[in-house]
Motif scaffolding. Structure first.
Motif: not given
Length: 96
Positions: A22, A34, A36, A39, A45-49
């Motif tokens: 990512c 954040l 991405t 996908k 997918r775009r998300r908080r990690a």
């Protein structure tokens, strides 16, 4: 070299997307970023990690903070890293 910065390519080491690559799009605070894939490229997918759940690599792409998935994909194409992003990594077993 700062390890956690916008544009840094990382490998997710925990969660359902473990082993996939990512790109850091934004730094939320000292614990979260954040990310991405996008996908359609790596499956992330775009998300908080959580920063404890990602492992930075030596690769970095030039993107602006908060870049869209299309901008990230274009930057990956220009850097020639699309094939690198598509290949999953076998995650190392981390015991915390």
């Amino acid at each position: 070299m700062p390890a956690i910065e916008v544009g840094r390519i990382c490998v997710k080491v925990m969660g359902r997307e473990a082993g996939r690559k990512c790109v850091i799009v934004d730094i939320i605070d000292e614990n979260f970023v954040l990310v991405t894939g996008p996908k359609d490229v790596s499956g992330v997918r775009r998300r908080r990690a959580n920063m404890k759940h990602i492992e930075p690599t030596e690769y970095k792409v030039k993107i602006r903070k908060g870049a869209s998935d299309e901008e990230v994909k274009k930057a990956l194409e220009e850097a020639g890293l699309l094939d690198y992003m598509r290949t999953p990594v076998k995650p190392e077993l981390k015991i915390i």
